[in-house]
Design a protein around this motif. Structure first.
Motif, PDB file in Angstrom:
ATOM      1  N   GLN A 154       0.798  -1.214   0.000  1.00 43.62           N
ATOM      2  CA  GLN A 154       0.000   0.000   0.000  1.00 43.62           C
ATOM      3  C   GLN A 154       0.833   1.268   0.000  1.00 43.62           C
ATOM      4  O   GLN A 154       0.316   2.359   0.143  1.00 43.62           O
ATOM      5  CB  GLN A 154      -0.959  -0.033   1.191  1.00 43.62           C
ATOM      6  CG  GLN A 154      -0.259  -0.216   2.508  1.00 43.62           C
ATOM      7  CD  GLN A 154      -1.228  -0.427   3.650  1.00 43.62           C
ATOM      8  OE1 GLN A 154      -1.999  -1.375   3.662  1.00 43.62           O
ATOM      9  NE2 GLN A 154      -1.217   0.464   4.610  1.00 43.62           N
ATOM     10  N   SER A 180      -7.672  -6.639  -4.613  1.00 42.94           N
ATOM     11  CA  SER A 180      -7.542  -6.920  -3.177  1.00 42.94           C
ATOM     12  C   SER A 180      -6.683  -8.153  -2.952  1.00 42.94           C
ATOM     13  O   SER A 180      -5.901  -8.214  -1.998  1.00 42.94           O
ATOM     14  CB  SER A 180      -8.921  -7.154  -2.553  1.00 42.94           C
ATOM     15  OG  SER A 180      -9.675  -5.969  -2.555  1.00 42.94           O
ATOM     16  N   HIS A 183      -3.062  -7.204  -3.087  1.00 42.24           N
ATOM     17  CA  HIS A 183      -2.667  -5.982  -2.342  1.00 42.24           C
ATOM     18  C   HIS A 183      -2.089  -4.912  -3.252  1.00 42.24           C
ATOM     19  O   HIS A 183      -0.925  -4.514  -3.114  1.00 42.24           O
ATOM     20  CB  HIS A 183      -1.622  -6.323  -1.265  1.00 42.24           C
ATOM     21  CG  HIS A 183      -2.118  -7.279  -0.249  1.00 42.24           C
ATOM     22  ND1 HIS A 183      -1.547  -8.495  -0.045  1.00 42.24           N
ATOM     23  CD2 HIS A 183      -3.146  -7.198   0.612  1.00 42.24           C
ATOM     24  CE1 HIS A 183      -2.204  -9.139   0.905  1.00 42.24           C
ATOM     25  NE2 HIS A 183      -3.182  -8.377   1.319  1.00 42.24           N
ATOM     26  N   VAL A 185      -3.284  -1.699  -3.832  1.00 42.72           N
ATOM     27  CA  VAL A 185      -3.782  -0.336  -3.669  1.00 42.72           C
ATOM     28  C   VAL A 185      -2.647   0.688  -3.775  1.00 42.72           C
ATOM     29  O   VAL A 185      -2.845   1.780  -4.319  1.00 42.72           O
ATOM     30  CB  VAL A 185      -4.598  -0.198  -2.359  1.00 42.72           C
ATOM     31  CG1 VAL A 185      -3.725  -0.297  -1.125  1.00 42.72           C
ATOM     32  CG2 VAL A 185      -5.394   1.084  -2.328  1.00 42.72           C
ATOM     33  N   ASP A 204     -11.398  -6.453  -8.076  1.00 42.68           N
ATOM     34  CA  ASP A 204     -11.155  -7.725  -7.396  1.00 42.68           C
ATOM     35  C   ASP A 204     -11.401  -8.900  -8.337  1.00 42.68           C
ATOM     36  O   ASP A 204     -12.077  -8.780  -9.360  1.00 42.68           O
ATOM     37  CB  ASP A 204     -12.098  -7.872  -6.195  1.00 42.68           C
ATOM     38  CG  ASP A 204     -11.679  -6.991  -5.033  1.00 42.68           C
ATOM     39  OD1 ASP A 204     -10.641  -6.316  -5.124  1.00 42.68           O
ATOM     40  OD2 ASP A 204     -12.417  -6.992  -4.027  1.00 42.68           O
ATOM     41  N   SER A 224     -15.276  -6.291  -4.836  1.00 43.80           N
ATOM     42  CA  SER A 224     -15.477  -4.852  -4.926  1.00 43.80           C
ATOM     43  C   SER A 224     -14.603  -4.260  -6.017  1.00 43.80           C
ATOM     44  O   SER A 224     -13.649  -4.884  -6.498  1.00 43.80           O
ATOM     45  CB  SER A 224     -15.198  -4.186  -3.575  1.00 43.80           C
ATOM     46  OG  SER A 224     -13.889  -4.447  -3.165  1.00 43.80           O
ATOM     47  N   VAL A 256     -15.081   2.612  -2.475  1.00 45.77           N
ATOM     48  CA  VAL A 256     -15.092   1.155  -2.559  1.00 45.77           C
ATOM     49  C   VAL A 256     -16.505   0.759  -2.980  1.00 45.77           C
ATOM     50  O   VAL A 256     -17.449   0.885  -2.202  1.00 45.77           O
ATOM     51  CB  VAL A 256     -14.709   0.519  -1.209  1.00 45.77           C
ATOM     52  CG1 VAL A 256     -14.679  -0.996  -1.334  1.00 45.77           C
ATOM     53  CG2 VAL A 256     -13.349   1.046  -0.732  1.00 45.77           C
TER      54      VAL A 256
ATOM     55  N   SER B 152      -5.309  -8.444   7.881  1.00 43.03           N
ATOM     56  CA  SER B 152      -4.547  -7.649   6.935  1.00 43.03           C
ATOM     57  C   SER B 152      -5.241  -7.685   5.581  1.00 43.03           C
ATOM     58  O   SER B 152      -6.088  -8.536   5.321  1.00 43.03           O
ATOM     59  CB  SER B 152      -3.113  -8.160   6.836  1.00 43.03           C
ATOM     60  OG  SER B 152      -3.110  -9.442   6.294  1.00 43.03           O
ATOM     61  N   GLY B 153      -4.888  -6.718   4.745  1.00 40.84           N
ATOM     62  CA  GLY B 153      -5.470  -6.639   3.410  1.00 40.84           C
ATOM     63  C   GLY B 153      -6.168  -5.322   3.210  1.00 40.84           C
ATOM     64  O   GLY B 153      -6.178  -4.469   4.092  1.00 40.84           O
ATOM     65  N   GLN B 154      -6.745  -5.170   2.025  1.00 42.71           N
ATOM     66  CA  GLN B 154      -7.349  -3.886   1.699  1.00 42.71           C
ATOM     67  C   GLN B 154      -8.855  -3.961   1.558  1.00 42.71           C
ATOM     68  O   GLN B 154      -9.495  -3.005   1.139  1.00 42.71           O
ATOM     69  CB  GLN B 154      -6.692  -3.326   0.448  1.00 42.71           C
ATOM     70  CG  GLN B 154      -6.757  -4.270  -0.723  1.00 42.71           C
ATOM     71  CD  GLN B 154      -5.944  -3.766  -1.903  1.00 42.71           C
ATOM     72  OE1 GLN B 154      -4.748  -3.577  -1.799  1.00 42.71           O
ATOM     73  NE2 GLN B 154      -6.594  -3.542  -3.022  1.00 42.71           N
ATOM     74  N   MET B 155      -9.451  -5.094   1.910  1.00 47.34           N
ATOM     75  CA  MET B 155     -10.906  -5.235   1.757  1.00 47.34           C
ATOM     76  C   MET B 155     -11.651  -4.497   2.860  1.00 47.34           C
ATOM     77  O   MET B 155     -11.131  -4.257   3.938  1.00 47.34           O
ATOM     78  CB  MET B 155     -11.280  -6.708   1.802  1.00 47.34           C
ATOM     79  CG  MET B 155     -10.596  -7.506   0.710  1.00 47.34           C
ATOM     80  SD  MET B 155     -11.397  -9.086   0.438  1.00 47.34           S
ATOM     81  CE  MET B 155     -10.237  -9.836  -0.717  1.00 47.34           C
ATOM     82  N   VAL B 156     -12.889  -4.167   2.567  1.00 46.59           N
ATOM     83  CA  VAL B 156     -13.779  -3.550   3.545  1.00 46.59           C
ATOM     84  C   VAL B 156     -14.882  -4.553   3.853  1.00 46.59           C
ATOM     85  O   VAL B 156     -15.665  -4.917   2.970  1.00 46.59           O
ATOM     86  CB  VAL B 156     -14.380  -2.237   2.979  1.00 46.59           C
ATOM     87  CG1 VAL B 156     -15.412  -1.664   3.926  1.00 46.59           C
ATOM     88  CG2 VAL B 156     -13.274  -1.229   2.706  1.00 46.59           C
ATOM     89  N   HIS B 183       0.000  -4.348   5.789  1.00 45.69           N
ATOM     90  CA  HIS B 183      -1.150  -4.214   4.864  1.00 45.69           C
ATOM     91  C   HIS B 183      -2.460  -3.984   5.609  1.00 45.69           C
ATOM     92  O   HIS B 183      -3.386  -4.794   5.529  1.00 45.69           O
ATOM     93  CB  HIS B 183      -1.292  -5.467   3.998  1.00 45.69           C
ATOM     94  CG  HIS B 183      -0.123  -5.718   3.128  1.00 45.69           C
ATOM     95  ND1 HIS B 183       0.630  -6.860   3.234  1.00 45.69           N
ATOM     96  CD2 HIS B 183       0.454  -4.980   2.164  1.00 45.69           C
ATOM     97  CE1 HIS B 183       1.617  -6.809   2.348  1.00 45.69           C
ATOM     98  NE2 HIS B 183       1.540  -5.679   1.704  1.00 45.69           N
ATOM     99  N   ARG B 184      -2.542  -2.865   6.333  1.00 44.13           N
ATOM    100  CA  ARG B 184      -3.692  -2.669   7.199  1.00 44.13           C
ATOM    101  C   ARG B 184      -4.679  -1.621   6.692  1.00 44.13           C
ATOM    102  O   ARG B 184      -5.530  -1.159   7.456  1.00 44.13           O
ATOM    103  CB  ARG B 184      -3.197  -2.305   8.600  1.00 44.13           C
ATOM    104  CG  ARG B 184      -2.608  -3.525   9.284  1.00 44.13           C
ATOM    105  CD  ARG B 184      -2.051  -3.205  10.648  1.00 44.13           C
ATOM    106  NE  ARG B 184      -1.875  -4.447  11.402  1.00 44.13           N
ATOM    107  CZ  ARG B 184      -1.339  -4.502  12.615  1.00 44.13           C
ATOM    108  NH1 ARG B 184      -0.945  -3.400  13.221  1.00 44.13           N
ATOM    109  NH2 ARG B 184      -1.227  -5.655  13.240  1.00 44.13           N
ATOM    110  N   VAL B 185      -4.591  -1.245   5.420  1.00 41.04           N
ATOM    111  CA  VAL B 185      -5.467  -0.169   4.945  1.00 41.04           C
ATOM    112  C   VAL B 185      -6.935  -0.589   4.981  1.00 41.04           C
ATOM    113  O   VAL B 185      -7.808   0.230   5.271  1.00 41.04           O
ATOM    114  CB  VAL B 185      -5.009   0.324   3.538  1.00 41.04           C
ATOM    115  CG1 VAL B 185      -5.252  -0.707   2.455  1.00 41.04           C
ATOM    116  CG2 VAL B 185      -5.668   1.640   3.183  1.00 41.04           C
TER     117      VAL B 185
END
Lengths: 302, 302
Positions: A154, A180, A183, A185, A204, A224, A256, B152-156, B183-185
């Motif tokens: 990121q 996603s 990784h 972003v 994704d 997403s 998102v 971790s990852g970028q998913m919501v 990877h904590r966004v």
């Protein structure tokens, strides 16, 4: 550059799939492809050129599209720049009601097809209403500005991403795939900070971003689609900070989106899904009818 | 809740470090800690309670702070709630010119200290101007709303993050640490979407976010601090979408700050570093002096 769209025609939808679309169970995304191609009248032009196993992958998609009711899959197995100029190939291509690029290596795809009569035809076809779809590398390559390679994570820095010229069916977005899952972003933040004219679209797996002829972006699938809009970027020093040193980027907007959400690429605004249908008519139980004082208990949460 | 700041006093700076700060070479971040504590007059109150190796970690920081010129490190090795109420401990704490929480487990830290006289003193001290710092778990725990755990990852999605009450020195931000490295966004996007009142502050390793008494956030260190502002969030369905299914979040603003950038938590605006100094005075070579027509060649790019 995308071809000019005639006044009375809407450009065909561009469908960018994040890779890994389900081919065995629900096939939700590929069902949408067949539907856009005309359902039972679909003639899907399949270009497996990005793949190093073009024959195998062509067989897989041909089988799946058949299962989903397409009339025909026209495999355009272009393995040289010469073949991308053959009249036979062009005649096959122009019969297609939708053209689909498989995954593989986007640099291979663009090096083989860039500037050939096949791409010229594709642009004209898209301008006259034929949808163009791609998955994974095929999704990245439909754009004028294509992510050629990059790093996962990121962070924002110069080494995160390299861009290259793509096939140029749209110049409004830069697509990243497996978004996603891998990784990505940081590399899309970086790509947008390098040129905020571009809207970053991170897709994704098993998910499609659909860009229609009026430049409305919508989502179809299980995951997403992350839109990164640099239109209000107030500052970035990515062009100046060398190597892997962290760079700043102030004022990025991130949306998102999931299925039902849309993004207007002209106005650069995101919209929520339309409100869900009203709750079903109350069920009459035990002879009770809803009255102003007990109506709440009849309306199920939705 | 943070304690009320007396009218003639500015609240002490809160320093949240993303963990992994350099303790061997430049010690850029810990140098800043000693400076904020008063340099040669620094008496640093060290609370190692989050750590399972409190004695060892206390020895490391005591040595480093000494190397950096601090007058004293007061180790407050609180290992029970009873100790957090002892008059001796409180007297030691109140001698400190800055209080520093080590890393470890933020849940352990909060369970041991939450609601004790030590925390009451800390809030009063901070309100009267004493800086409070924490690294890693210690950074997360200074906030009123603390990330207890996450993926971790970028998913919501709902499973990305769990929040818990922290020590409550600030209620304006929710901090995440080891931010790019782990990877904590996605979990910070999710935390902000769950309550857009909070500004998400994701801090890289060897990097500090400094929140001063006028609620200006600045950056010190090698990495970046990512501010996620949900103030303009127009839609999110995170509260409704169950489990790990992807949720939407429209209208997040993201600012990737590096040292020199600031974020105003009152106005919620990000600012670039001040312009660099003007180019050095032109060097006179070969007897030439700059004239209006050749001046450009005298000014080095900077």
């Amino acid at each position: 550059m995308p071809a000019i769209v005639p006044a009375d025609v809407t450009r065909g939808t561009i469908v960018a799939i994040g890779g890994g679309e389900d081919k065995l169970k629900e096939k939700h995304v590929l069902q949408k492809i067949v539907q856009l191609a005309g359902g039972p009248k679909a003639r899907i032009g399949l270009i497996p050129t990005a793949s190093s196993v073009a024959k195998d992958i062509s067989a897989v998609y041909t089988r799946v599209f058949k299962e989903l009711g397409a009339a025909e899959t026209i495999v355009l197995d272009i393995a040289s720049r010469g073949e991308a100029a053959e009249p036979r190939m062009l005649a096959d291509l122009e019969r297609a009601t939708l053209v689909f690029f498989t995954g593989g290596d986007q640099l291979r795809l663009v090096a083989m097809l860039g500037g050939t009569p096949v791409v010229q035809s594709l642009r004209r076809m898209n301008a006259s209403g034929v949808p163009i779809a791609g998955t994974s590398a095929g999704a990245g390559a439909v754009c004028q500005h294509m992510i050629a390679r990059g790093r996962s994570g990121q962070m924002v820095n110069q080494r995160m991403v390299s861009l290259a010229p793509g096939l140029g069916l749209t110049n409004r977005i830069v697509v990243d795939q497996h978004f996603s899952q891998r990784h990505r972003v940081g590399r899309l933040f970086t790509a947008v900070a390098l040129n905020p004219f571009l809207v970053g679209v991170g897709i994704d797996e098993d998910t499609a971003a659909l860009l229609d002829g009026t430049n409305q972006l919508s989502v179809w699938g299980a995951g997403s689609v992350t839109v990164i809009d640099g239109g209000k970027l107030s500052y970035s020093d990515v062009p100046e900070i060398q190597g892997r040193a962290p760079a700043a980027a102030l004022g990025l907007q991130v949306h998102v989106l999931t299925q039902g959400c849309t993004f207007d690429l002209v106005e650069r605004t995101a919209s929520a899904p339309p409100p869900r249908k009203a709750a079903p008519a109350p069920v009459v139980e035990h002879g009770l009818l809803p009255t102003p004082s007990n109506v709440a208990s009849f309306i199920k949460p939705h």
